[in-house]
Design a protein around this motif. Structure first.
Motif, PDB file in Angstrom:
ATOM      1  N   THR A 275      -3.659  -5.585   0.124  1.00  0.00           N
ATOM      2  CA  THR A 275      -2.721  -4.485  -0.083  1.00  0.00           C
ATOM      3  C   THR A 275      -2.275  -4.044   1.305  1.00  0.00           C
ATOM      4  OG1 THR A 275      -3.912  -3.811  -2.066  1.00  0.00           O
ATOM      5  CG2 THR A 275      -2.382  -2.207  -1.099  1.00  0.00           C
ATOM      6  N   LEU A 276      -0.960  -4.065   1.534  1.00  0.00           N
ATOM      7  CA  LEU A 276      -0.407  -3.774   2.855  1.00  0.00           C
ATOM      8  C   LEU A 276       0.020  -2.314   2.955  1.00  0.00           C
ATOM      9  CD1 LEU A 276       1.495  -7.129   2.969  1.00  0.00           C
ATOM     10  CD2 LEU A 276      -0.671  -6.582   4.068  1.00  0.00           C
ATOM     11  N   ARG A 277       0.035  -1.786   4.168  1.00  0.00           N
ATOM     12  CA  ARG A 277       0.255  -0.351   4.397  1.00  0.00           C
ATOM     13  C   ARG A 277       1.651   0.133   4.001  1.00  0.00           C
ATOM     14  NH1 ARG A 277      -4.165   1.464   7.033  1.00  0.00           N
ATOM     15  NH2 ARG A 277      -5.312  -0.052   8.262  1.00  0.00           N
ATOM     16  N   ASP A 278       2.683  -0.640   4.366  1.00  0.00           N
ATOM     17  CA  ASP A 278       4.067  -0.249   4.077  1.00  0.00           C
ATOM     18  C   ASP A 278       4.959  -1.473   4.277  1.00  0.00           C
ATOM     19  OD1 ASP A 278       4.512  -0.490   6.904  1.00  0.00           O
ATOM     20  OD2 ASP A 278       4.049   1.623   7.183  1.00  0.00           O
ATOM     21  N   ALA A 279       6.255  -1.307   4.111  1.00  0.00           N
ATOM     22  CA  ALA A 279       7.189  -2.433   4.199  1.00  0.00           C
ATOM     23  C   ALA A 279       7.190  -3.080   5.591  1.00  0.00           C
ATOM     24  CB  ALA A 279       8.596  -1.993   3.811  1.00  0.00           C
ATOM     25  N   ASP A 280       7.104  -2.268   6.637  1.00  0.00           N
ATOM     26  CA  ASP A 280       7.060  -2.833   7.993  1.00  0.00           C
ATOM     27  C   ASP A 280       5.787  -3.644   8.200  1.00  0.00           C
ATOM     28  OD1 ASP A 280       9.507  -1.725   8.657  1.00  0.00           O
ATOM     29  OD2 ASP A 280       8.622   0.070   9.590  1.00  0.00           O
ATOM     30  N   ALA A 281       4.678  -3.128   7.704  1.00  0.00           N
ATOM     31  CA  ALA A 281       3.408  -3.856   7.803  1.00  0.00           C
ATOM     32  C   ALA A 281       3.479  -5.163   7.025  1.00  0.00           C
ATOM     33  CB  ALA A 281       2.261  -2.988   7.303  1.00  0.00           C
ATOM     34  N   ALA A 282       4.133  -5.135   5.866  1.00  0.00           N
ATOM     35  CA  ALA A 282       4.273  -6.353   5.061  1.00  0.00           C
ATOM     36  C   ALA A 282       5.060  -7.423   5.817  1.00  0.00           C
ATOM     37  CB  ALA A 282       4.938  -6.027   3.731  1.00  0.00           C
ATOM     38  N   ALA A 283       6.139  -7.032   6.456  1.00  0.00           N
ATOM     39  CA  ALA A 283       6.942  -7.991   7.222  1.00  0.00           C
ATOM     40  C   ALA A 283       6.143  -8.564   8.390  1.00  0.00           C
ATOM     41  CB  ALA A 283       8.214  -7.322   7.720  1.00  0.00           C
ATOM     42  N   ALA A 284       5.409  -7.724   9.095  1.00  0.00           N
ATOM     43  CA  ALA A 284       4.598  -8.184  10.223  1.00  0.00           C
ATOM     44  C   ALA A 284       3.456  -9.080   9.738  1.00  0.00           C
ATOM     45  CB  ALA A 284       4.067  -6.988  11.002  1.00  0.00           C
ATOM     46  N   PHE A 285       2.852  -8.721   8.617  1.00  0.00           N
ATOM     47  CA  PHE A 285       1.782  -9.526   8.036  1.00  0.00           C
ATOM     48  C   PHE A 285       2.310 -10.911   7.673  1.00  0.00           C
ATOM     49  CE2 PHE A 285      -0.718 -11.016   4.412  1.00  0.00           C
ATOM     50  CZ  PHE A 285      -2.014 -10.880   4.879  1.00  0.00           C
ATOM     51  N   ASP A 286       3.466 -10.975   7.042  1.00  0.00           N
ATOM     52  CA  ASP A 286       4.051 -12.266   6.670  1.00  0.00           C
ATOM     53  C   ASP A 286       4.324 -13.127   7.907  1.00  0.00           C
ATOM     54  OD1 ASP A 286       3.913 -11.530   3.992  1.00  0.00           O
ATOM     55  OD2 ASP A 286       6.036 -10.967   3.881  1.00  0.00           O
ATOM     56  N   ALA A 287       4.763 -12.520   8.985  1.00  0.00           N
ATOM     57  CA  ALA A 287       4.992 -13.263  10.229  1.00  0.00           C
ATOM     58  C   ALA A 287       3.666 -13.775  10.803  1.00  0.00           C
ATOM     59  CB  ALA A 287       5.714 -12.376  11.243  1.00  0.00           C
ATOM     60  N   LEU A 288       2.625 -12.954  10.734  1.00  0.00           N
ATOM     61  CA  LEU A 288       1.299 -13.370  11.189  1.00  0.00           C
ATOM     62  C   LEU A 288       0.802 -14.553  10.358  1.00  0.00           C
ATOM     63  CD1 LEU A 288      -1.322 -12.998  12.821  1.00  0.00           C
ATOM     64  CD2 LEU A 288      -1.984 -11.236  11.141  1.00  0.00           C
ATOM     65  N   VAL A 289       1.002 -14.505   9.070  1.00  0.00           N
ATOM     66  CA  VAL A 289       0.593 -15.604   8.191  1.00  0.00           C
ATOM     67  C   VAL A 289       1.343 -16.883   8.570  1.00  0.00           C
ATOM     68  CG1 VAL A 289       0.622 -16.460   5.811  1.00  0.00           C
ATOM     69  CG2 VAL A 289      -0.093 -14.111   6.288  1.00  0.00           C
ATOM     70  N   ALA A 290       2.632 -16.792   8.812  1.00  0.00           N
ATOM     71  CA  ALA A 290       3.423 -17.970   9.189  1.00  0.00           C
ATOM     72  C   ALA A 290       2.884 -18.605  10.469  1.00  0.00           C
ATOM     73  CB  ALA A 290       4.890 -17.596   9.346  1.00  0.00           C
ATOM     74  N   ARG A 291       2.547 -17.785  11.452  1.00  0.00           N
ATOM     75  CA  ARG A 291       1.971 -18.311  12.703  1.00  0.00           C
ATOM     76  C   ARG A 291       0.605 -18.949  12.438  1.00  0.00           C
ATOM     77  NH1 ARG A 291       3.732 -13.320  14.436  1.00  0.00           N
ATOM     78  NH2 ARG A 291       1.603 -12.545  14.691  1.00  0.00           N
TER      79      ARG A 291
ATOM     80  N   VAL B  55      -5.500 -26.480   0.140  1.00  0.00           N
ATOM     81  CA  VAL B  55      -4.453 -25.553  -0.288  1.00  0.00           C
ATOM     82  C   VAL B  55      -4.673 -24.236   0.432  1.00  0.00           C
ATOM     83  CG1 VAL B  55      -3.442 -24.289  -2.231  1.00  0.00           C
ATOM     84  CG2 VAL B  55      -4.330 -26.598  -2.596  1.00  0.00           C
ATOM     85  N   TYR B  56      -3.597 -23.682   0.988  1.00  0.00           N
ATOM     86  CA  TYR B  56      -3.643 -22.356   1.615  1.00  0.00           C
ATOM     87  C   TYR B  56      -2.265 -21.752   1.413  1.00  0.00           C
ATOM     88  CZ  TYR B  56      -5.050 -18.790   5.010  1.00  0.00           C
ATOM     89  OH  TYR B  56      -5.395 -17.613   5.620  1.00  0.00           O
ATOM     90  N   VAL B  57      -2.138 -20.936   0.380  1.00  0.00           N
ATOM     91  CA  VAL B  57      -0.827 -20.427  -0.014  1.00  0.00           C
ATOM     92  C   VAL B  57      -0.874 -18.913  -0.113  1.00  0.00           C
ATOM     93  CG1 VAL B  57       0.968 -20.483  -1.789  1.00  0.00           C
ATOM     94  CG2 VAL B  57      -0.369 -22.543  -1.328  1.00  0.00           C
ATOM     95  N   SER B  58       0.119 -18.274   0.472  1.00  0.00           N
ATOM     96  CA  SER B  58       0.287 -16.823   0.365  1.00  0.00           C
ATOM     97  C   SER B  58       1.364 -16.547  -0.673  1.00  0.00           C
ATOM     98  CB  SER B  58       0.715 -16.246   1.722  1.00  0.00           C
ATOM     99  OG  SER B  58       1.015 -14.878   1.604  1.00  0.00           O
TER     100      SER B  58
ATOM    101  N   ARG C  93      -8.045 -15.062  15.165  1.00  0.00           N
ATOM    102  CA  ARG C  93      -6.925 -14.207  15.577  1.00  0.00           C
ATOM    103  C   ARG C  93      -6.311 -13.512  14.352  1.00  0.00           C
ATOM    104  NH1 ARG C  93      -5.162 -17.481  18.851  1.00  0.00           N
ATOM    105  NH2 ARG C  93      -3.932 -18.767  17.456  1.00  0.00           N
ATOM    106  N   PHE C  94      -6.119 -14.269  13.253  1.00  0.00           N
ATOM    107  CA  PHE C  94      -5.581 -13.689  12.025  1.00  0.00           C
ATOM    108  C   PHE C  94      -6.483 -12.567  11.516  1.00  0.00           C
ATOM    109  CE2 PHE C  94      -5.780 -13.571   7.368  1.00  0.00           C
ATOM    110  CZ  PHE C  94      -4.483 -13.179   7.084  1.00  0.00           C
TER     111      PHE C  94
ATOM    112  N   GLU D 212      -5.862  -6.451  10.439  1.00  0.00           N
ATOM    113  CA  GLU D 212      -6.388  -5.113  10.163  1.00  0.00           C
ATOM    114  C   GLU D 212      -5.349  -4.010  10.342  1.00  0.00           C
ATOM    115  OE1 GLU D 212      -9.290  -4.632   8.649  1.00  0.00           O
ATOM    116  OE2 GLU D 212      -9.386  -6.821   8.685  1.00  0.00           O
ATOM    117  N   GLN D 213      -4.432  -4.184  11.275  1.00  0.00           N
ATOM    118  CA  GLN D 213      -3.422  -3.152  11.514  1.00  0.00           C
ATOM    119  C   GLN D 213      -2.386  -3.066  10.397  1.00  0.00           C
ATOM    120  OE1 GLN D 213      -0.968  -4.201  14.994  1.00  0.00           O
ATOM    121  NE2 GLN D 213      -1.805  -6.271  14.758  1.00  0.00           N
ATOM    122  N   TYR D 214      -2.303  -4.088   9.545  1.00  0.00           N
ATOM    123  CA  TYR D 214      -1.298  -4.131   8.483  1.00  0.00           C
ATOM    124  C   TYR D 214      -1.864  -3.874   7.087  1.00  0.00           C
ATOM    125  CZ  TYR D 214       0.796  -6.765  12.310  1.00  0.00           C
ATOM    126  OH  TYR D 214       1.245  -7.172  13.534  1.00  0.00           O
ATOM    127  N   VAL D 215      -3.160  -4.010   6.944  1.00  0.00           N
ATOM    128  CA  VAL D 215      -3.800  -4.046   5.630  1.00  0.00           C
ATOM    129  C   VAL D 215      -4.542  -2.737   5.342  1.00  0.00           C
ATOM    130  CG1 VAL D 215      -5.593  -5.230   4.296  1.00  0.00           C
ATOM    131  CG2 VAL D 215      -4.037  -6.549   5.735  1.00  0.00           C
TER     132      VAL D 215
END
Length: 106
Positions: free
Chosen positions: A12-28, A42-45, A78-79, A84-87
């Motif tokens: 569960t993410l903190r807000d919309a900005d956190a969700a966008a940053a979290f998705d970018a972290l996942v991509a990296r 398999v590793y799917v978000s 690193r992930f 933690e800052q987004y979740v």
């Protein structure tokens, strides 16, 4: 299939900005998984249709040793630290496979 090791993680993410940053972290993070983890099958978000601040991961590993190796990878460490800052909440469910189909490793 009975040696495979799986889990589902719900974030569960903190807000919309956190969700966008979290998705970018996942991509990296996925770049490291694809390059260095042959035992990660398999590793799917997933984003939920009606819960824009929720992400669900499905992870499947060849065996417990592959999961343990995944957890030790620098990109995963690193992930785990950065997320933690987004979740606001994390729920982990470990799975025992009963039946299914998994594409063979290449």
């Amino acid at each position: 299939m009975n040696e495979s090791y799986g889990l589902v993680v719900r974030f569960t993410l903190r807000d919309a900005d956190a969700a966008a940053a979290f998705d970018a972290l996942v991509a990296r993070t996925l770049e490291g998984i694809e390059a260095a983890e042959p035992g990660t099958l398999v590793y799917v978000s997933h984003r939920l249709h009606d819960e824009p601040l929720t992400r669900v991961f499905y992870e499947l590993y060849a065996d417990r040793a592959s999961f343990d190796a995944h957890e030790r990878q620098p990109h995963i460490q690193r992930f785990l630290a950065e997320r933690e800052q987004y979740v606001s909440e994390v729920e982990v469910t470990f799975l025992d496979a009963v039946a299914g189909k998994v594409r063979a490793q290449q």
